[in-house]
Design an enzyme around this catalytic site. Structure first.
Site, mmCIF file in Angstrom:
data_model
loop_
_atom_site.group_PDB
_atom_site.id
_atom_site.type_symbol
_atom_site.label_atom_id
_atom_site.label_comp_id
_atom_site.label_asym_id
_atom_site.label_seq_id
_atom_site.Cartn_x
_atom_site.Cartn_y
_atom_site.Cartn_z
ATOM 1 C CD GLU A 155 35.296 40.496 47.229
ATOM 2 O OE1 GLU A 155 34.389 40.184 47.991
ATOM 3 O OE2 GLU A 155 36.352 41.037 47.615
ATOM 4 C CG LEU A 157 38.599 39.160 45.397
ATOM 5 C CD1 LEU A 157 39.479 38.664 44.278
ATOM 6 C CD2 LEU A 157 38.045 37.987 46.159
ATOM 7 C CG ASN A 215 37.177 47.400 39.199
ATOM 8 O OD1 ASN A 215 37.806 47.541 40.243
ATOM 9 N ND2 ASN A 215 36.796 46.223 38.746
ATOM 10 N N GLY A 260 53.569 50.703 32.747
ATOM 11 C CA GLY A 260 53.838 49.367 32.221
ATOM 12 C C GLY A 260 53.199 49.180 30.862
ATOM 13 C CB CYS A 267 38.327 43.301 37.127
ATOM 14 S SG CYS A 267 37.725 41.913 38.096
ATOM 15 C CE LYS A 327 46.391 40.782 40.249
ATOM 16 N NZ LYS A 327 45.804 41.702 41.187
HETATM 17 P P1 NAD Z 1 35.304 32.912 36.969
HETATM 18 O O1 NAD Z 1 35.081 32.793 35.538
HETATM 19 O O2 NAD Z 1 36.637 32.581 37.566
HETATM 20 O O3 NAD Z 1 34.240 32.010 37.768
HETATM 21 C C1 NAD Z 1 32.886 31.940 37.452
HETATM 22 C C2 NAD Z 1 32.407 30.511 37.765
HETATM 23 O O4 NAD Z 1 30.996 30.458 37.634
HETATM 24 C C3 NAD Z 1 32.966 29.460 36.823
HETATM 25 O O5 NAD Z 1 33.607 28.450 37.589
HETATM 26 C C4 NAD Z 1 31.720 28.917 36.097
HETATM 27 O O6 NAD Z 1 31.838 27.541 35.786
HETATM 28 C C5 NAD Z 1 30.654 29.184 37.119
HETATM 29 N N1 NAD Z 1 29.292 29.241 36.577
HETATM 30 C C6 NAD Z 1 28.842 29.862 35.459
HETATM 31 N N2 NAD Z 1 27.529 29.685 35.312
HETATM 32 C C7 NAD Z 1 27.125 28.932 36.356
HETATM 33 C C8 NAD Z 1 25.865 28.407 36.754
HETATM 34 N N3 NAD Z 1 24.757 28.639 36.052
HETATM 35 N N4 NAD Z 1 25.807 27.667 37.878
HETATM 36 C C9 NAD Z 1 26.908 27.410 38.595
HETATM 37 N N5 NAD Z 1 28.127 27.898 38.267
HETATM 38 C C10 NAD Z 1 28.227 28.632 37.158
HETATM 39 O O7 NAD Z 1 34.891 34.398 37.362
HETATM 40 P P2 NAD Z 1 35.512 35.343 38.514
HETATM 41 O O8 NAD Z 1 36.808 35.903 38.089
HETATM 42 O O9 NAD Z 1 35.406 34.631 39.822
HETATM 43 O O10 NAD Z 1 34.464 36.546 38.479
HETATM 44 C C11 NAD Z 1 33.135 36.388 38.967
HETATM 45 C C12 NAD Z 1 32.518 37.769 39.087
HETATM 46 O O11 NAD Z 1 33.205 38.533 40.087
HETATM 47 C C13 NAD Z 1 32.594 38.614 37.806
HETATM 48 O O12 NAD Z 1 31.443 39.388 37.693
HETATM 49 C C14 NAD Z 1 33.794 39.497 38.060
HETATM 50 O O13 NAD Z 1 33.718 40.708 37.356
HETATM 51 C C15 NAD Z 1 33.707 39.751 39.527
HETATM 52 N N6 NAD Z 1 34.985 40.070 40.171
HETATM 53 C C16 NAD Z 1 36.112 39.387 39.821
HETATM 54 C C17 NAD Z 1 37.320 39.662 40.451
HETATM 55 C C18 NAD Z 1 38.583 38.930 40.064
HETATM 56 O O14 NAD Z 1 39.660 39.388 40.458
HETATM 57 N N7 NAD Z 1 38.516 37.833 39.337
HETATM 58 C C19 NAD Z 1 37.367 40.651 41.447
HETATM 59 C C20 NAD Z 1 36.200 41.307 41.806
HETATM 60 C C21 NAD Z 1 35.006 41.001 41.156
#
Ligand code: NAD
Length: 440
Positions: A155, A157, A215, A260, A267, A327
C-alpha cells in the site's frame, strides 16, 4: 463479487476496507483490539483521517461494511483476506513480523476452502513465502488440503490524504504466483482497473521489494534536500529556489523536496531501517539508505541546535510549540520529529506550551515522562501567549496564517522558529520577530 476480510483495522486496514466497501464489495474489518471494534460499531472512528467518518458511515448504512473481533467467522465467510497489521521495527531495525505471522496462522486455522491471502502490510522480501509455508504446514496439521494463493499488494497511501490516495493510486502493485489470484485481485480492484490505474504484476518478492524501494527513495530525497538546506544556510543560498528549480526537471519532480525537521511517521523510519537490515542480511548493503537514516537523526538534533544557538540558555524559557504530529491532517505521532526535539528542549530546562489540532491525545501519553514541563493548550494563540519563542513543528493549515500582531503582543520574547518554512522572512521580521527557518 467477493466477500472480503481485512485483518487489522488501523490506518491502512480501515481505509482499505472502507474504500473497497465503497467500491461495492462486502467487507468485514477485523481487529483483535476490542475497544477499537466497539468504537467503530458505535459509529466512532478511532483515528483521525479526513473524510473517513462519512465514508464509514455510508458503507455501514448500506451494510457493505462491518466490524468484528471474530476472525474465525470473517475468514470462513471471505474469499479474499487482506493482512493489514503493523510491522513495527524491532530493536535491531528489522521488521517485527509476528503480527503478520499470527494472522497467517489464524487464517490457516479457520480456512474452509480456497482463499486469496493478500499481504498489504509492508514486509521484508521473503515474507510472502513464509506466510505460504506457515499456512501449508497448518493445513497439513489439520489434515485438510484447501487450495490457496498468497499475494503481495503493498500500500502506498499517505496518512492525511489516505482515501484519495487509495482511490486514486499511481499504480497497483500485485505480486502473484497464479493467474487465478491475479484475476481475482483485478476484480477486487475493478473500479480502479476501469479508471485505467496501471497495474504492475510481478512475482511476490519483487512486489515486496517495490514498497521498500519506493519509501526509502522518498526518505532519501527528503534527507538530501535537508542536507542541501543546511548547506544553503551556510553559503547564503535559498533552498526554496534551489528545490523549485530542481523540481522543474521532469527527471527529479518537485515532490518530497521540502526541507524541515526530518521525516517521521509510521513508514519512512521503519522501512528505511528494515531495508538496511535486509541489505546487511544478504550482504548487499544499501549504503545510501544507511546514510539517509543518519542524516535524518542529525536533522532533528540540528533543529534543537538552531534554537539553542539563537536563544542561548533555555533554562526557564517558555516555548510555544505549534504541531507535534509527524505531518498535518493526522493524529499519528509515530517517530514524529517532535518526540526527539521536545525531549531535548525540556532537558535544557525549557517549559513548553503545546497545541496540535489532532495530536494532543496521543501527545499526552507519548510525553508523559516530561509532562511536568509542558502544558497542552486550547488553541495556537493560547500556546503562544507569554512565551519567549514560538516553534512551528508541523505545518497544519491553521498555522499558516497566524495573526502576527496578536501573537507579537501576547509573547514575552520575539523568537520565531519556522521549521516548516511556511512564512516569508521579510513578513515576519517586519513585525519585529527574529526569524529562523530551514535553508533560507
Ligand atoms: P496500525 O498500527 O494503525 O494498525 C494495525 C492494526 O492491526 C491495529 O489496529 C492492531 O490492533 C491490529 N492487529 C494486530 N495484530 C492483530 C491480529 N492478530 N488480529 C487482528 N488485528 C490485529 O498500522 P498501520 O499504520 O495501518 O500499518 C499497517 C501496515 O501497513 C504496516 O505494515 C505499515 O508499514 C503499512 N503501511 C502503512 C501506511 C501508513 O501510512 N500508516 C502506509 C502504507 C503502508
Amino acid at each position: 463479487m467477493y466477500n472480503i476480510a481485512i485483518i487489522g483495522t488501523g490506518y491502512v486496514g480501515l481505509v482499505t476496507g472502507t474504500s473497497l466497501a465503497d467500491f461495492g464489495m462486502n467487507v468485514t474489518c477485523v481487529d483483535n483490539n476490542a475497544e477499537k471494534i466497539d468504537m467503530l460499531n458505535s459509529g466512532k472512528i478511532p483515528i483521525y483521517e479526513p473524510a473517513l467518518d462519512d465514508l464509514v458511515e455510508r458503507n455501514v448504512y448500506y451494510k457493505r461494511l462491518t466490524f468484528t473481533t471474530n476472525i474465525k467467522k470473517a475468514v470462513e465467510e471471505s474469499e479474499v483476506i487482506f493482512i493489514a497489521v503493523g510491522t513495527p521495527p524491532q530493536e535491531d531495525g528489522s521488521a517485527d513480523l509476528h503480527y503478520v505471522m499470527d494472522v497467517a496462522k489464524d487464517i490457516a486455522t479457520y480456512m474452509n476452502g480456497y482463499k486469496v491471502i493478500v499481504d498489504k502490510s509492508t514486509v521484508p522480501v521473503g515474507t510472502g513465502q513464509k506466510v505460504k509455508k506457515t499456512v501449508q504446514n497448518i493445513l497439513v496439521g489439520r489434515g485438510v488440503d484447501y487450495e490457496f494463493d498468497v499475494v503481495s499488494n503493498p500500500e502506498f497511501l499517505r496518512e492525511g490524504s489516505a482515501i484519495y490516495d487509495f482511490t486514486h493510486p499511481d499504480r497497483i502493485v500485485l505480486g502473484v504466483e497464479s493467474e487465478k489470484a491475479e484475476d481475482i485481485m483485478k476484480d477486487v480492484y475493478r473500479v480502479l482497473n476501469l479508471n485505467e490505474v496501471p497495474f504492475v504484476v510481478t512475482n511476490i518478492e519483487t512486489a515486496e521489494m517495490i514498497k521498500y524501494a519506493s519509501n526509502a527513495f522518498l526518505a532519501m530525497k527528503i534527507s538530501y534536500i535537508n542536507e542541501l538546506a543546511n548547506l544553503c544556510e551556510k553559503v547564503g543560498a535559498d533552498v526554496h529556489h534551489v528545490a523549485k528549480a530542481m523540481g522543474m526537471d521532469g527527471r527529479i519532480s518537485p515532490k518530497f523536496l521540502h526541507p524541515g525537521p526530518g521525516y517521521g511517521g509510521s513508514c519512512f523510519p521503519k522501512d528505511t531501517e528494515a531495508l538496511v537490515k535486509i541489505g546487511q542480511q544478504f550482504k548487499s548493503p544499501v549504503t545510501l539508505i544507511e546514510q539517509t537514516i543518519k542524516t535524518n537523526e542529525n536533522q532533528k538534533q540540528l533543529m534543537v541546535e538552531k534554537v539553542r544557538e539563537a536563544m542561548g540558555e533555555l533554562k526557564d524559557k517558555t516555548l510555544g510549540i505549534l504541531g507535534i504530529t509527524f505531518k498535518p491532517n493526522t493524529d499519528d505521532m509515530r517517530e514524529a520529529p517532535s518526540l526527539i526535539i521536545l525531549n531535548e528542549l525540556v532537558k535544557d530546562g525549557a517549559k513548553l506550551q503545546i497545541y496540535d489540532p489532532q495530536g494532543q491525545k496521543e501527545g499526552q501519553w507519548r510525553f508523559k515522562d516530561i509532562s511536568n514541563h509542558m502544558t497542552f493548550c486550547e488553541d495556537e494563540y493560547e500556546a503562544i501567549g507569554n512565551t519567549d519563542a514560538l516553534i512551528i513543528l508541523t505545518e497544519w493549515n491553521q498555522f499558516r496564517n497566524l495573526n502576527l500582531d496578536r501573537i507579537k503582543d501576547s509573547m514575552n520574547g520575539n523568537y520565531f522558529f519556522d521549521l516548516r518554512n511556511i512564512y516569508q522572512r521579510e513578513m515576519i521580521e517586519k513585525k519585529g520577530f527574529k526569524y529562523y527557518c530551514v535553508g533560507r
